[in-house]
Design a protein around this motif. Structure first.
Motif, mmCIF file in Angstrom:
data_model
loop_
_atom_site.group_PDB
_atom_site.id
_atom_site.type_symbol
_atom_site.label_atom_id
_atom_site.label_comp_id
_atom_site.label_asym_id
_atom_site.label_seq_id
_atom_site.Cartn_x
_atom_site.Cartn_y
_atom_site.Cartn_z
ATOM 1 N N LEU A 19 0.859 -1.374 0.065
ATOM 2 C CA LEU A 19 -0.230 0.199 0.190
ATOM 3 C C LEU A 19 0.997 0.899 0.319
ATOM 4 C CD1 LEU A 19 -2.475 1.406 0.074
ATOM 5 C CD2 LEU A 19 -2.626 1.167 2.693
ATOM 6 N N LEU A 20 1.971 1.273 0.748
ATOM 7 C CA LEU A 20 2.944 2.437 1.120
ATOM 8 C C LEU A 20 3.065 2.761 -0.781
ATOM 9 C CD1 LEU A 20 4.860 1.757 3.988
ATOM 10 C CD2 LEU A 20 2.776 4.091 3.741
ATOM 11 N N ARG A 21 3.789 1.316 -1.511
ATOM 12 C CA ARG A 21 4.375 1.566 -2.611
ATOM 13 C C ARG A 21 3.333 2.111 -3.318
ATOM 14 N NH1 ARG A 21 7.479 -2.966 -1.333
ATOM 15 N NH2 ARG A 21 5.397 -4.041 -2.319
ATOM 16 N N ASP A 26 1.175 7.988 -5.916
ATOM 17 C CA ASP A 26 -0.010 9.000 -6.024
ATOM 18 C C ASP A 26 0.637 10.490 -5.536
ATOM 19 O OD1 ASP A 26 -1.242 7.308 -7.740
ATOM 20 O OD2 ASP A 26 -2.789 6.827 -6.161
ATOM 21 N N HIS A 27 1.794 10.423 -4.267
ATOM 22 C CA HIS A 27 1.740 11.247 -3.483
ATOM 23 C C HIS A 27 2.709 11.442 -2.979
ATOM 24 C CE1 HIS A 27 -2.823 11.210 -2.274
ATOM 25 N NE2 HIS A 27 -2.923 9.520 -2.211
ATOM 26 N N GLY A 28 3.282 10.932 -3.370
ATOM 27 C CA GLY A 28 4.989 11.443 -3.299
ATOM 28 C C GLY A 28 5.693 10.452 -1.717
ATOM 29 N N PRO A 29 6.840 11.589 -1.881
ATOM 30 C CA PRO A 29 7.713 10.952 -0.124
ATOM 31 C C PRO A 29 6.211 10.649 0.913
ATOM 32 C CG PRO A 29 8.726 11.914 -1.335
ATOM 33 C CD PRO A 29 7.855 12.275 -2.066
ATOM 34 N N LEU A 30 6.370 10.067 1.489
ATOM 35 C CA LEU A 30 5.724 9.837 3.438
ATOM 36 C C LEU A 30 5.991 9.914 4.049
ATOM 37 C CD1 LEU A 30 3.842 6.482 1.509
ATOM 38 C CD2 LEU A 30 2.973 8.321 1.312
ATOM 39 N N MET A 31 5.003 10.210 5.488
ATOM 40 C CA MET A 31 6.084 9.681 6.472
ATOM 41 C C MET A 31 3.676 9.202 7.052
ATOM 42 S SD MET A 31 4.810 13.724 8.008
ATOM 43 C CE MET A 31 5.507 13.587 9.816
ATOM 44 N N PHE A 32 4.263 8.675 8.168
ATOM 45 C CA PHE A 32 4.033 8.517 9.572
ATOM 46 C C PHE A 32 3.829 9.088 10.645
ATOM 47 C CE2 PHE A 32 3.094 3.948 7.312
ATOM 48 C CZ PHE A 32 2.061 3.499 7.340
ATOM 49 N N HIS A 33 2.637 9.063 11.226
ATOM 50 C CA HIS A 33 1.917 9.886 12.848
ATOM 51 C C HIS A 33 1.111 8.713 13.063
ATOM 52 C CE1 HIS A 33 1.874 12.502 16.004
ATOM 53 N NE2 HIS A 33 2.934 12.469 15.891
ATOM 54 N N GLN A 34 1.616 8.971 14.503
ATOM 55 C CA GLN A 34 0.763 7.740 15.446
ATOM 56 C C GLN A 34 0.598 8.476 16.634
ATOM 57 O OE1 GLN A 34 1.044 3.856 16.069
ATOM 58 N NE2 GLN A 34 -0.388 4.342 17.685
ATOM 59 N N PRO A 44 -2.475 4.895 13.158
ATOM 60 C CA PRO A 44 -1.296 5.473 12.736
ATOM 61 C C PRO A 44 -1.909 6.017 11.374
ATOM 62 C CG PRO A 44 -1.331 2.846 11.791
ATOM 63 C CD PRO A 44 -2.162 3.058 12.526
ATOM 64 N N MET A 45 -1.288 7.468 10.754
ATOM 65 C CA MET A 45 -2.082 8.390 10.064
ATOM 66 C C MET A 45 -0.520 8.194 8.762
ATOM 67 S SD MET A 45 -4.522 8.894 11.106
ATOM 68 C CE MET A 45 -5.559 10.371 10.679
ATOM 69 N N CYS A 46 -0.761 8.318 7.940
ATOM 70 C CA CYS A 46 -0.054 8.391 6.464
ATOM 71 C C CYS A 46 -0.245 9.899 5.649
ATOM 72 C CB CYS A 46 -0.059 6.755 5.685
ATOM 73 S SG CYS A 46 0.722 7.337 4.197
ATOM 74 N N TYR A 47 0.742 10.401 5.628
ATOM 75 C CA TYR A 47 0.670 12.259 5.013
ATOM 76 C C TYR A 47 1.694 12.447 4.706
ATOM 77 C CZ TYR A 47 -1.642 13.239 9.645
ATOM 78 O OH TYR A 47 -2.523 12.683 10.579
ATOM 79 N N SER A 70 12.878 4.647 -3.442
ATOM 80 C CA SER A 70 14.191 5.487 -2.904
ATOM 81 C C SER A 70 14.389 6.231 -1.446
ATOM 82 C CB SER A 70 14.313 6.663 -4.252
ATOM 83 O OG SER A 70 13.196 7.265 -4.223
ATOM 84 N N GLU A 71 13.831 6.425 -1.467
ATOM 85 C CA GLU A 71 13.450 6.874 0.785
ATOM 86 C C GLU A 71 12.596 6.650 1.322
ATOM 87 O OE1 GLU A 71 9.510 7.674 -1.158
ATOM 88 O OE2 GLU A 71 11.732 8.655 -2.236
ATOM 89 N N SER A 72 13.010 5.903 2.800
ATOM 90 C CA SER A 72 11.756 5.806 3.549
ATOM 91 C C SER A 72 11.137 6.141 4.221
ATOM 92 C CB SER A 72 13.619 5.468 5.057
ATOM 93 O OG SER A 72 13.562 6.575 5.230
ATOM 94 N N VAL A 73 10.170 5.834 5.167
ATOM 95 C CA VAL A 73 9.240 6.284 4.978
ATOM 96 C C VAL A 73 9.102 6.805 7.030
ATOM 97 C CG1 VAL A 73 6.952 6.286 5.705
ATOM 98 C CG2 VAL A 73 7.564 5.120 3.625
ATOM 99 N N PRO A 74 9.077 7.473 7.390
ATOM 100 C CA PRO A 74 9.848 8.059 8.678
ATOM 101 C C PRO A 74 8.683 7.905 9.776
ATOM 102 C CG PRO A 74 9.591 10.271 7.148
ATOM 103 C CD PRO A 74 9.388 9.448 6.674
ATOM 104 N N PHE A 75 8.786 7.140 10.417
ATOM 105 C CA PHE A 75 6.998 6.949 11.785
ATOM 106 C C PHE A 75 7.878 7.545 13.270
ATOM 107 C CE2 PHE A 75 4.617 4.676 14.307
ATOM 108 C CZ PHE A 75 3.642 4.035 13.671
ATOM 109 N N TRP A 76 6.665 8.608 13.155
ATOM 110 C CA TRP A 76 6.849 9.600 14.413
ATOM 111 C C TRP A 76 5.568 8.728 14.984
ATOM 112 C CZ3 TRP A 76 9.968 13.629 15.001
ATOM 113 C CH2 TRP A 76 10.393 13.651 14.022
ATOM 114 N N MET A 77 5.551 9.167 16.143
ATOM 115 C CA MET A 77 5.461 9.317 17.894
ATOM 116 C C MET A 77 4.827 9.569 18.584
ATOM 117 S SD MET A 77 3.993 5.498 20.482
ATOM 118 C CE MET A 77 3.895 4.535 18.491
ATOM 119 N N SER A 78 3.466 10.048 18.727
ATOM 120 C CA SER A 78 3.286 11.369 20.324
ATOM 121 C C SER A 78 4.420 10.944 21.634
ATOM 122 C CB SER A 78 2.685 11.679 20.607
ATOM 123 O OG SER A 78 1.551 10.857 21.290
ATOM 124 N N ARG A 79 4.939 11.375 21.987
ATOM 125 C CA ARG A 79 5.554 11.467 23.117
ATOM 126 C C ARG A 79 4.951 10.643 24.479
ATOM 127 N NH1 ARG A 79 10.873 12.346 23.677
ATOM 128 N NH2 ARG A 79 10.598 13.930 22.016
#
Length: 121
Positions: A19-21, A26-34, A44-47, A70-79
């Protein structure tokens, strides 16, 4: 319990990587935040990368490598959420159903979901 430094904090299922591929195409480089907030709990929300602003209240848990991207997908979480989940390995998966309208996968009829495994201490 301390996290094993040789064990990844976050990993992807093959379905999540696929799904990330598609989303990357469609959207270019991605990130997650939870956030663990009121809207979607622990989903987890994908942006698009950089669309969600992170700060001192967030922790970068992983840069997820996805085969074919080509790039990784950073996974962020609230502290505050991380304090609850710090003893687990997070596994990003995909299930059918609608998630948040803010996350990129919402129009796909699927949503990202966190599964977890306790980390041996």
């Amino acid at each position: 319990m301390e996290r094993d430094p040789n064990s990844p904090a976050v990993e992807l299922t093959p379905a999540a990587a696929g799904l990330l591929r598609r989303l990357r195409a469609d959207h270019g480089p991605l990130m997650f935040h939870q956030s663990g907030g009121c809207c979607d709990g622990s989903a987890p929300m994908c942006y698009p990368a950089g669309e969600f602003r992170t700060g001192n209240a967030d922790v970068l848990l992983a840069d997820l490598a996805v085969e074919g991207m080509s790039e990784s997908v950073p996974f962020w979480m609230s502290r505050s959420q991380y304090e609850v989940w710090s003893h687990t390995r997070l596994i990003v998966d995909v299930v059918e159903g609608r998630g948040s309208g803010f996350s990129l996968e919402a129009p796909e009829g699927v949503r990202f979901l966190i599964r977890s495994r306790l980390v041996d201490g």
